[in-house]
Design an enzyme around this catalytic site. Structure first.
Site, PDB file in Angstrom:
ATOM      1  N   CYS A  49      22.691 -27.586 -36.623  1.00  9.58           N
ATOM      2  CA  CYS A  49      22.906 -26.204 -36.203  1.00  9.58           C
ATOM      3  C   CYS A  49      24.284 -25.708 -36.658  1.00  9.58           C
ATOM      4  O   CYS A  49      24.551 -25.584 -37.844  1.00  9.58           O
ATOM      5  CB  CYS A  49      22.716 -26.107 -34.697  1.00  9.58           C
ATOM      6  SG  CYS A  49      22.638 -24.427 -34.059  1.00  9.58           S
ATOM      7  N   ASP A  84      11.719 -20.997 -35.819  1.00 10.06           N
ATOM      8  CA  ASP A  84      13.176 -20.918 -35.925  1.00 10.06           C
ATOM      9  C   ASP A  84      13.597 -19.492 -36.245  1.00 10.06           C
ATOM     10  O   ASP A  84      13.307 -18.972 -37.324  1.00 10.06           O
ATOM     11  CB  ASP A  84      13.678 -21.872 -37.016  1.00 10.06           C
ATOM     12  CG  ASP A  84      15.153 -22.196 -36.902  1.00 10.06           C
ATOM     13  OD1 ASP A  84      15.911 -21.320 -36.432  1.00 10.06           O
ATOM     14  OD2 ASP A  84      15.543 -23.312 -37.289  1.00 10.06           O
ATOM     15  N   HIS A 112      13.916 -24.627 -33.299  1.00  6.67           N
ATOM     16  CA  HIS A 112      15.319 -24.839 -33.646  1.00  6.67           C
ATOM     17  C   HIS A 112      15.968 -25.777 -32.625  1.00  6.67           C
ATOM     18  O   HIS A 112      15.822 -25.595 -31.420  1.00  6.67           O
ATOM     19  CB  HIS A 112      16.046 -23.488 -33.636  1.00  6.67           C
ATOM     20  CG  HIS A 112      17.471 -23.553 -34.081  1.00  6.67           C
ATOM     21  ND1 HIS A 112      17.842 -23.391 -35.399  1.00  6.67           N
ATOM     22  CD2 HIS A 112      18.616 -23.769 -33.394  1.00  6.67           C
ATOM     23  CE1 HIS A 112      19.157 -23.492 -35.497  1.00  6.67           C
ATOM     24  NE2 HIS A 112      19.642 -23.731 -34.299  1.00  6.67           N
TER      25      HIS A 112
END
Length: 244
Positions: free
Chosen positions: A134, A180, A212
């Site tokens: 991330c 996502d 995600h």
């Protein structure tokens, strides 16, 4: 941009069970989680963590898993002891934009540079693989160049610009989630085109039915998530074993 800025999905997730085996030490005064392998292979993995920083059980456990594969693994504090406060965020009392402004390349890059220098010149590792989840994926990409990282793997990246991705000079593997809002299908296709044009070794694996954050903070009680999390880790290890 090759991926969009971090959002609420970046702080959702499940705490994984287990007891970290490593220790918190210092690299140039930077608190760093060290996971040391029983049988070192001479290479290191530098995990660029997410918005929770290195004092987070999930990332420590995955560092231990990489160490079990023979890699000295480090997770430095890229956030100057200032991770996202989940309770404040969920309560609407946390300004993510303002937080991101405190943790941009001007503050993160010098820490990454110091850690890479320590691994290369003090610990004398033969190569360094970067892992980014991330938020951390942006800084893996920024350092995937000559005399910095030698190879990299990123999962569900956020905040990566097309210019940053276009500037890499080393092999890159990406684990993408089907669901996502940050590394969207369109951004994934854009990244694929950039990487193909670079003529570097690359890989993009898409994991269906997961969101995600799955590779680090997924709910492992869900069969599909457990499968994707395990395969994404194997993707990273296989990539490193081949390219380091």
């Amino acid at each position: 941009m090759a991926s969009l800025p971090p959002g609420e999905c970046c702080i959702r997730g499940i705490k994984h069970e287990g007891t970290p085996k490593g220790s918190i030490e210092k690299i140039a005064k930077i608190p760093t989680y060290f996971a040391r392998p029983a049988k070192p292979n001479g290479s290191a993995i530098f995990i660029f963590g997410d918005v929770f920083g290195p004092i987070y059980q999930n990332v420590q456990l995955i560092a231990d898993d990489f160490a079990a594969q023979g890699y000295l693994t480090v997770v430095p504090d890229l956030l100057h002891g200032d991770p996202v406060n989940v309770d404040l965020f969920l309560g609407g009392k946390f300004d993510l934009g303002e937080w991101l402004g405190r943790h941009d390349p001007t503050t993160v890059d010098p820490i990454a540079d110091a850690v890479i220098d320590h691994l290369k010149n003090s610990l004398k590792v033969k190569s360094i693989a970067g892992v980014g989840y991330c938020f951390g994926a942006k800084y893996v990409v920024r350092h995937l160049k000559e005399n910095q990282l030698d190879v990299a793997y990123i999962a569900h990246p956020s905040f990566v610009t097309s210019e940053e991705l276009s500037a890499i000079t080393k092999p890159l593997s990406i684990a993408a989630s089907e669901i996502d809002a940050i590394f969207t299908k369109e951004k994934r296709f854009e990244s694929e085109k950039i990487l193909a044009d670079l003529k570097l070794p690359y890989q993009i694996n898409l994991y269906g039915g997961v969101e995600h954050g799955f590779a680090l903070r997924g709910d492992l009680s869900i069969k599909e998530v457990k499968f994707a999390t395990d395969r994404a880790f194997e993707q990273a290890v296989t990539w490193f074993n081949y390219w380091v």
